[in-house]
Structures are given as C-alpha cells and as structure tokens.
Design an enzyme around this catalytic site. Sequence first.
Site, PDB file in Angstrom:
ATOM      1  N   SER A 111       4.400  11.965  39.117  1.00 24.85           N
ATOM      2  CA  SER A 111       3.430  10.911  38.803  1.00 24.85           C
ATOM      3  C   SER A 111       2.330  11.508  37.947  1.00 24.85           C
ATOM      4  CB  SER A 111       2.826  10.353  40.096  1.00 24.85           C
ATOM      5  OG  SER A 111       1.706   9.528  39.839  1.00 24.85           O
ATOM      6  N   TYR A 125      -1.690  11.623  48.356  1.00 31.93           N
ATOM      7  CA  TYR A 125      -0.604  11.239  47.448  1.00 31.93           C
ATOM      8  C   TYR A 125      -0.544  12.186  46.256  1.00 31.93           C
ATOM      9  CZ  TYR A 125       2.145   8.560  44.105  1.00 31.93           C
ATOM     10  OH  TYR A 125       3.092   8.173  43.190  1.00 31.93           O
TER      11      TYR A 125
END
Length: 218
Positions: A111, A125
């Site tokens: 990501s 995250y």
Amino acid sequence: FVVLGARRMDLLNTIAEEITAAGGQAAIADTDVTVPADVKNLIDTALAVFGKVDVLINNAGLMAIAPMSALKVDEWNNMIDINIKGVLNGIAAVLPYFQAQNSGHFINISSVAGQKVFSPGGTVYSGTKFAVSAISEGLRHELAASGGTIRSTTILPGAIDTELTGGSSHAESAAGLKEFYKQAIPADAVARAVAYAIGQPDDVGINEIVLRPTAQEF
C-alpha cells in the site's frame, strides 16, 4: 488459468463462473491465509488442476483504521495475522515449487501506507504494509542472489474501490475513511499493474509499482 483462494466460497464461485463464461479456466479453494495448511492446499489445488504454479498474488488484507488510544488490540492482531503472516504463509507454500521449477513470480500487495504512515488512525495498518514491502524486497534480494530466475514484485496502491474500507470498527475513523475514498479508482487499475509486471520478459523484474488516484495527495 486462474486458481482463486478466499474464505467466501459463494463469491469465489461467482468469479470462477464469470472467468469460465469469458473463455478462461478457473478453480477455487476455501482459503484462510492465516492458516498455513489452507494456503498449502491452495497451491496443491493449482498443481493438481493445472500442473504448475507460475504466479502467486498475495492480496488478502485488512485495514482497521483507529487511533492507537482506542486500543483495538484484537484488530491489531488480525491485521498482523492477515497482512503480514498471510503473505509469509503464501511465500512458504509456493517457494519450494518455484525453486524446483527454477521459475515463478511473487506479487505482494502492499500500500502507499507502506511508504508513509497513514494518519490519523493508520499506524498499525501502515506498520503491516511497511512489513510487506520489507519482506518483498528482502525476498527479491535473496532470489536475485540465488540466480535471478524467480521474480518478486510489490504493488503499492492508493485509494482503490474495494471492500478494504469496511474493516474499521472505530466510527470516527470509518467516517473519515469513507470521505477519503470518494476519490477511489476502480480495482482494475491494480489488475493492469499486475498484468504489466507479469508480462515482462523473464530477465526483467518489475520490483515495485506505486499507483494512486491522480488527485490523491497522500
């Protein structure tokens, strides 16, 4: 030829039917990436049906956005189990086969939050996605040192229109995420990046692809 693994078999069946209707071939396997035996079964299914595994895409992910002070410890652990251990389980399941056939391609979905900490609320995250990027680069380095016949690609998407945004139980964070994802682009943008990496000649490694909406600042 595609082999699909996930927990929701109804959706897997639907996707497999769509692939078949379009002229492709697909097999499915009930797979929880946090369970090593499930991931091994996915690889064994591919070998049994098609006789070979050319590419493994580690795509499963959980994005449970919340401030650290909310102490969502169970969600922290779930993200670690899915986002990090799931990738490691995939690598462990298929690496021996790739080494035996002297070819293969790992594609790990990280990501943009694996490049810069997503804030507020994305600390854990981001930590898991930084880990995916580090594992992928370390794997690439080891594979290159062993002869360079197996490739490793890290895909780092920004806001993509998927179910990933549904992982937050913290109401304020979920609302902020919903607003942020109004700029999201379709998931086929990631599919095209994957296809590009796979389609290169054997001696060309696309090691990292970062993609995001043109309007996305983060």
